[in-house]
Design an enzyme around this catalytic site. Structure first.
Site, PDB file in Angstrom:
ATOM      1  N   TRP A 129       0.832  -1.187   0.001  1.00 32.64           N
ATOM      2  CA  TRP A 129       0.109  -0.098  -0.108  1.00 32.64           C
ATOM      3  C   TRP A 129       0.909   1.457  -0.039  1.00 32.64           C
ATOM      4  O   TRP A 129       0.408   2.285  -0.218  1.00 32.64           O
ATOM      5  CB  TRP A 129      -1.021   0.021   1.360  1.00 32.64           C
ATOM      6  CG  TRP A 129      -0.396  -0.215   2.605  1.00 32.64           C
ATOM      7  CD1 TRP A 129      -0.165  -1.598   3.094  1.00 32.64           C
ATOM      8  CD2 TRP A 129       0.718   0.495   3.363  1.00 32.64           C
ATOM      9  NE1 TRP A 129       0.850  -1.520   4.218  1.00 32.64           N
ATOM     10  CE2 TRP A 129       1.316  -0.185   4.356  1.00 32.64           C
ATOM     11  CE3 TRP A 129       1.232   1.965   3.082  1.00 32.64           C
ATOM     12  CZ2 TRP A 129       1.935   0.379   5.363  1.00 32.64           C
ATOM     13  CZ3 TRP A 129       1.845   2.210   4.072  1.00 32.64           C
ATOM     14  CH2 TRP A 129       2.531   1.465   5.249  1.00 32.64           C
ATOM     15  N   LYS A 153      -2.331  -7.758  -7.893  1.00 30.66           N
ATOM     16  CA  LYS A 153      -3.131  -7.732  -6.738  1.00 30.66           C
ATOM     17  C   LYS A 153      -2.652  -6.543  -5.860  1.00 30.66           C
ATOM     18  O   LYS A 153      -1.510  -6.580  -5.153  1.00 30.66           O
ATOM     19  CB  LYS A 153      -2.951  -9.123  -5.919  1.00 30.66           C
ATOM     20  CG  LYS A 153      -3.845  -9.195  -4.700  1.00 30.66           C
ATOM     21  CD  LYS A 153      -3.438 -10.034  -3.805  1.00 30.66           C
ATOM     22  CE  LYS A 153      -2.756  -9.230  -2.794  1.00 30.66           C
ATOM     23  NZ  LYS A 153      -3.222  -8.135  -1.903  1.00 30.66           N
ATOM     24  N   GLU A 229      11.101  -8.023  -3.553  1.00 31.01           N
ATOM     25  CA  GLU A 229      11.360  -6.678  -3.262  1.00 31.01           C
ATOM     26  C   GLU A 229      10.900  -6.669  -1.726  1.00 31.01           C
ATOM     27  O   GLU A 229       9.724  -6.309  -1.295  1.00 31.01           O
ATOM     28  CB  GLU A 229      10.885  -5.246  -4.065  1.00 31.01           C
ATOM     29  CG  GLU A 229      11.382  -5.408  -5.485  1.00 31.01           C
ATOM     30  CD  GLU A 229      12.816  -5.317  -5.610  1.00 31.01           C
ATOM     31  OE1 GLU A 229      13.377  -4.510  -4.782  1.00 31.01           O
ATOM     32  OE2 GLU A 229      13.341  -5.205  -6.713  1.00 31.01           O
ATOM     33  N   CYS A 263      10.360   1.432   2.099  1.00 32.29           N
ATOM     34  CA  CYS A 263      11.482   0.510   2.234  1.00 32.29           C
ATOM     35  C   CYS A 263      12.621   1.000   2.241  1.00 32.29           C
ATOM     36  O   CYS A 263      13.517   0.449   2.947  1.00 32.29           O
ATOM     37  CB  CYS A 263      11.335  -0.713   1.103  1.00 32.29           C
ATOM     38  SG  CYS A 263      11.258  -0.099  -0.293  1.00 32.29           S
ATOM     39  N   GLU A 360      11.779  -2.758  11.371  1.00 28.59           N
ATOM     40  CA  GLU A 360      11.701  -1.584  10.145  1.00 28.59           C
ATOM     41  C   GLU A 360      10.746  -0.600  11.128  1.00 28.59           C
ATOM     42  O   GLU A 360       9.424  -1.143  11.213  1.00 28.59           O
ATOM     43  CB  GLU A 360      11.259  -2.399   9.060  1.00 28.59           C
ATOM     44  CG  GLU A 360      11.141  -1.598   7.964  1.00 28.59           C
ATOM     45  CD  GLU A 360      10.558  -2.384   6.683  1.00 28.59           C
ATOM     46  OE1 GLU A 360       9.827  -3.295   6.877  1.00 28.59           O
ATOM     47  OE2 GLU A 360      10.738  -2.050   5.602  1.00 28.59           O
TER      48      GLU A 360
END
Ligand code: NAP
Length: 466
Positions: A129, A153, A229, A263, A360
């Protein structure tokens, strides 16, 4: 399924929630369209991608508003993402007509080796998202350019951007069945049968390492090609000779783009002790001056996080670091009222072992640790299972190259906080992924290599001349 605006917590749209029957229909469509699409002229595929690039540029405001409403990022950043996504589509329009092969003499002279590239076949593309348009564009572009049909998707939080992109492809004349957009809240249920179906030949996934690992095991059953990824834990090193103007600006970009939900976001700031205080203070000033609010409003710099769980996770990481002795320069709290807002935050003197040095963060929190020895700083930077991006701030070319070469990452930002560009290979090493998106390598992920052995028989004595 309902799409919620994270700035208001209100529903903005209802979208069909695909089930197994819809997934089978998408598989059939992709399989039926595959032969004609693979056989189409590269120029035809390229022209369609060029048209989509043009449509995206023309509809920038609409696409940006859709993205801001479903995901929260400020409109200016959403417009930048539309431009980036359109650039990716254009890059692969250019690549479509540059697919080539090889012709080689076998060493014994008795044959020629022809090498050709062919599309892998129908692809399943799963995206998160955080960059609802660009992550899809980075996969659809090369897949279509190579001659693969695909099923996209989107994440359930952000289906609208993917649906809007799908409409632009239809408008640009893409044949039916070549691109299928499948929003669903049941990915865990419908994706395994798709991977087992025998139709899908390639899985390209962007998302967390945890889900990537699971999908790799599922893809292994059919020995599918995969591109992964995955997550990151980017170190941001500021050496003692860094230009602090450059370093603070780069830190700000690497941390605050997308509210930290990237990321490639700088996750651990490792700053030389001699400049740490000034660096922390200046980054704090920069962050304190930001306006937090609904991304649709003029002048807003920082939007909400994606949902309540994301906000709780980020606040928990901050609380843990403060408990262990970190100093708060600015921020650290949620905003009262509706929306999943967290103040831009700078923490200094973060103690090694604090949860936010290994997790993260995915939020607007800069965690600063200090070092005195570059050797030890590089070792700390590499002390993680992840290896996506890393950043180095220094004015010394020799040190810049040495640290860049020794960082265990797929991408290094040298005196810059932004590494994403369509023309460079994007991707990670270690548990941050497999394969590359963009650059010259991007299209290779969607191509198979075939070799044809061609014996040559020469009349004796002809010497090859006739
Ligand atoms: P996520 O939970 O892994 O989800 C990513 C996508 O996978 C969503 O569409 C999700 O849909 C789907 N998914 C989840 N479980 C699945 C399953 N069992 N089978 C099939 N699909 C499944 O990641 P996220 O939290 O949305 O995104 C953030 C992560 O993405 C971060 O770790 C970030 O670093 C990473 N990321 C990496 C890159 C890169 O290029 N390396 C770029 C952007 C983001 P559902 O939610 O419906 O399950």
């Amino acid at each position: 399924m309902e799409v919620v605006n994270p700035a208001t917590e209100l529903g903005i749209a209802a979208v069909s929630d695909a089930d197994g029957v819809d997934a089978q229909a998408a598989l059939r469509a992709a399989a039926e369209a595959q032969p004609a699409w693979a056989g189409s002229a590269a120029r035809t595929r390229s022209d369609i991608l060029y048209r989509v690039h043009g449509l995206m540029a023309a509809r920038t405001d609409l696409l940006a508003e859709v993205m801001t409403l479903e995901m929260g990022k400020p409109l200016a950043q959403a417009r930048s993402e539309v431009a980036y996504a359109a650039d990716l589509i254009r890059w692969f329009a250019e690549e479509a007509v540059r697919i080539d092969g090889g012709y080689a003499h076998r060493p014994d002279g008795a044959a020629r080796n022809l090498v050709l590239k062919q599309p892998v076949g129908p692809c399943l593309l799963i995206v998160p998202w955080n960059f609802p348009l660009a992550m899809g564009a980075r996969k659809i572009g090369p897949a279509l350019a190579a001659g693969c049909t695909c099923i996209l998707k989107p994440a359930p939080q952000t289906p609208l951007s993917s649906l809007a992109l799908g409409q632009l492809f239809a408008e640009a004349g893409l044949p039916a069945g070549v691109l299928n957009v499948l929003p669903t809240s049941r990915a865990g249920e419908i994706v395994p049968p798709m991977l087992e179906s025998g139709v899908i030949r390639k899985l390209s996934f962007t998302g967390s390492t945890q889900v990537g690992r699971l999908l790799l095991t599922q893809a292994a059953r059919q020995v599918l090609r995969t591109s992964m990824e995955l997550g990151g834990n980017a170190p941001f090193l500021v050496l003692d000779d860094a230009d602090l103007d450059v370093a603070v600006e780069a830190a700000f970009e690497a941390k605050m783009r997308n509210m930290g939900e990237a990321c490639t976001a700088a996750n651990r700031f490792l700053v030389h002790a001699s400049v740490a205080e000034e660096f922390g203070a200046r980054l704090g000033d920069r962050m304190r001056a930001l306006t937090v609010g609904d991304g649709m409003d003029e002048g807003v710099d920082v939007g909400p996080l994606i949902d309540a769980a994301a906000r709780e996770k980020v606040l928990g990481l901050v609380a843990d670091a403060l408990d262990r002795g970190a100093t708060r320069v600015t921020g650290g709290r949620a905003l009262a009222g509706a929306g999943y807002f967290v103040e831009p935050t700078v923490l200094t003197e973060v103690v090694a072992g604090s949860a936010l040095t290994s997790a993260e963060i995915f939020g607007p929190v800069a965690a600063i640790e200090t070092f005195t020895d570059v050797e030890a700083a590089v070792a700390r930077a590499n002390d993680t299972d992840w290896g996506l991006a890393g950043y180095v701030m220094t004015r010394d070319l020799d040190r810049a190259l040495e640290v860049s070469e020794r960082l265990e990452v797929g991408m290094v930002g040298l005196n810059t906080g932004i590494v994403s560009t369509p023309s460079a290979p994007f991707g990670g090493i270690k548990q941050s992924g497999l394969g590359r998106e963009g650059g010259r390598l991007g299209i290779e992920e969607y191509l198979e290599t075939k070799y044809v052995s061609v014996p040559v028989r020469r009349r004796s004595g002809s010497g090859g001349s006739w």
